[in-house]
Design a protein around this motif. Sequence first.
Motif, short mmCIF file in Angstrom:
data_model
loop_
_atom_site.label_atom_id
_atom_site.label_comp_id
_atom_site.label_asym_id
_atom_site.label_seq_id
_atom_site.Cartn_x
_atom_site.Cartn_y
_atom_site.Cartn_z
N TYR A 94 -24.98 7.65 -38.49
CA TYR A 94 -24.11 6.49 -38.31
C TYR A 94 -22.88 6.92 -37.53
O TYR A 94 -22.60 8.11 -37.37
CB TYR A 94 -23.72 5.89 -39.67
CG TYR A 94 -23.25 6.90 -40.69
CD1 TYR A 94 -21.95 7.41 -40.66
CD2 TYR A 94 -24.12 7.37 -41.67
CE1 TYR A 94 -21.53 8.36 -41.58
CE2 TYR A 94 -23.71 8.33 -42.60
CZ TYR A 94 -22.41 8.81 -42.55
OH TYR A 94 -22.00 9.76 -43.46
N THR A 95 -22.13 5.95 -37.06
CA THR A 95 -20.94 6.24 -36.25
C THR A 95 -19.81 6.78 -37.10
O THR A 95 -19.54 6.28 -38.20
CB THR A 95 -20.48 4.96 -35.52
OG1 THR A 95 -21.53 4.52 -34.66
CG2 THR A 95 -19.23 5.22 -34.70
N LYS A 108 -19.88 2.31 -40.71
CA LYS A 108 -19.21 3.32 -39.89
C LYS A 108 -18.20 4.02 -40.80
O LYS A 108 -17.57 3.37 -41.65
CB LYS A 108 -18.49 2.69 -38.70
CG LYS A 108 -19.43 2.06 -37.68
CD LYS A 108 -18.66 1.46 -36.51
CE LYS A 108 -19.61 0.81 -35.50
NZ LYS A 108 -18.87 0.22 -34.34
N HIS A 109 -18.08 5.34 -40.63
CA HIS A 109 -17.17 6.11 -41.48
C HIS A 109 -15.95 6.56 -40.69
O HIS A 109 -16.07 7.04 -39.56
CB HIS A 109 -17.88 7.34 -42.04
CG HIS A 109 -17.01 8.16 -42.95
ND1 HIS A 109 -16.64 7.73 -44.21
CD2 HIS A 109 -16.41 9.38 -42.77
CE1 HIS A 109 -15.87 8.65 -44.78
NE2 HIS A 109 -15.71 9.65 -43.93
N HIS A 123 -25.72 3.90 -45.78
CA HIS A 123 -26.71 3.97 -44.70
C HIS A 123 -28.13 4.12 -45.26
O HIS A 123 -29.05 3.43 -44.80
CB HIS A 123 -26.38 5.14 -43.78
CG HIS A 123 -27.38 5.34 -42.69
ND1 HIS A 123 -27.38 4.58 -41.53
CD2 HIS A 123 -28.44 6.20 -42.58
CE1 HIS A 123 -28.39 4.97 -40.76
NE2 HIS A 123 -29.04 5.95 -41.37
N ARG A 183 -16.98 -0.39 -43.68
CA ARG A 183 -16.21 0.73 -43.15
C ARG A 183 -15.80 1.58 -44.35
O ARG A 183 -15.13 1.08 -45.27
CB ARG A 183 -14.97 0.27 -42.40
CG ARG A 183 -15.26 -0.55 -41.16
CD ARG A 183 -15.92 0.28 -40.06
NE ARG A 183 -16.15 -0.55 -38.87
CZ ARG A 183 -17.27 -1.24 -38.67
NH1 ARG A 183 -18.25 -1.23 -39.55
NH2 ARG A 183 -17.40 -1.96 -37.56
#
Length: 308
Positions: free
Chosen positions: A275-276, A260-261, A253, A237
Motif C-alpha cells: 500500500y502507499t 494509505k499509511h 490492507h 489513513r
Amino acid sequence: MTSDFPAVPAPGTTLPATPPLALLLDVDGPIASPVTREVTDGIIGDLVALAAAGIPVVFNTGRSDAFIRQQVMEPMIEAGIPSGTVIHAVCEKGAVWFSFTSAGPGPVHVDHDLAVPSAYGDDVRRLVAEDYAAHMFFDETKRAMVSVEQHIEVPNADYLAEQALFDAEAMELMARHGLGVVRLDHHAPNSDDEVDYRVDPTIISTDIESVRLGKDLGASRAVELLAAQHITPQAWRTVGDSRTDYAMADWLHHNDHPVKHVDVRPADGVPVKPYTILTAADLGLPDTVIHDDAGAAFLRSWREALGI
C-alpha cells in the motif's frame, strides 16, 4: 494537495454511513508531542473539525484511557465537539477501549485475558521505585499492560541508557515468574517453550504486554466500533511514528480495506509495503518536519482536500 476522495457533506447535514475517509491515529508522536506529551490547539481543532464533518476519528495507542481522557478528550470537548459526534479510543494496543462524545466518556472496556499478571506488575513497580526512579516512573493508569516512562525533565539520551538496563532486568524478572518473554530479537521462552509476553521499548517508554496486543488488534477493534455504528469508510489513513505502527495498515490492507499509511518519523526506515506510504515530503515539507508537526500538516491537508 490534490484530493483523492470527494468532499464531505456540509455541516448540519446527515453524516455519511460511508464516509470518504477514516483516520486511525497513533497518539505519541503524530498527535501528542513526545517531548511535552501534550497536544497542540491546532491539532485539537483539526480533529474536531474532521470528526464534526463525519470523518471517523479513532485513536489507536499504547497509552492508557486516562491519558487519552486528559490529553485528547478533554481538549476536544472544550474545543466544541458537536452533539452526536462519537470519537473512539483503542488504548493499550487493543486491550482497553472506550468512546466519547461532547458529554464525556462512555464505559471503559478491558480484555482481562490480555493483562500482564498483577504479581509481575507489582515487582516491576518495586524495581522502578528502588533502582530507576530518577529516570522513569511506573504508569499507574494502565489496566492491562505494565509500562514505565521517561520523566519529562530527564534528557532522552540519559533515559535510553537506563532503559536498556531496566529492560534487561524486566526480562530477568519475567523468568523468575515463570513467564516466556521476547524483546526485539531476544526470545526467552518459559518451561513449556512458550512466549506469551513482550518487552517493547519506545523512545520514551517501555511497555510490557501480551504478545497478542498490537496496533493490528487496535485496527480490528476500530473497524468493529465503526461497524457497530453502521459506518463503513471508503478509505483509511493510518498514522504512526514507528515501525510497529505499520501493523495498522497491514491489518486493514489484508482485510481488504483501502489504506494509505503516514509515517511521521521515516528516519527509522520505510519498509516496502503493498500500500502507499506517505511522509512529510509528500506535502512538500523538509525532512526536519516530524512527529506532531508532521501529524498536524497531514490533518490540515485532509481538511483542505475534503473542503472542511
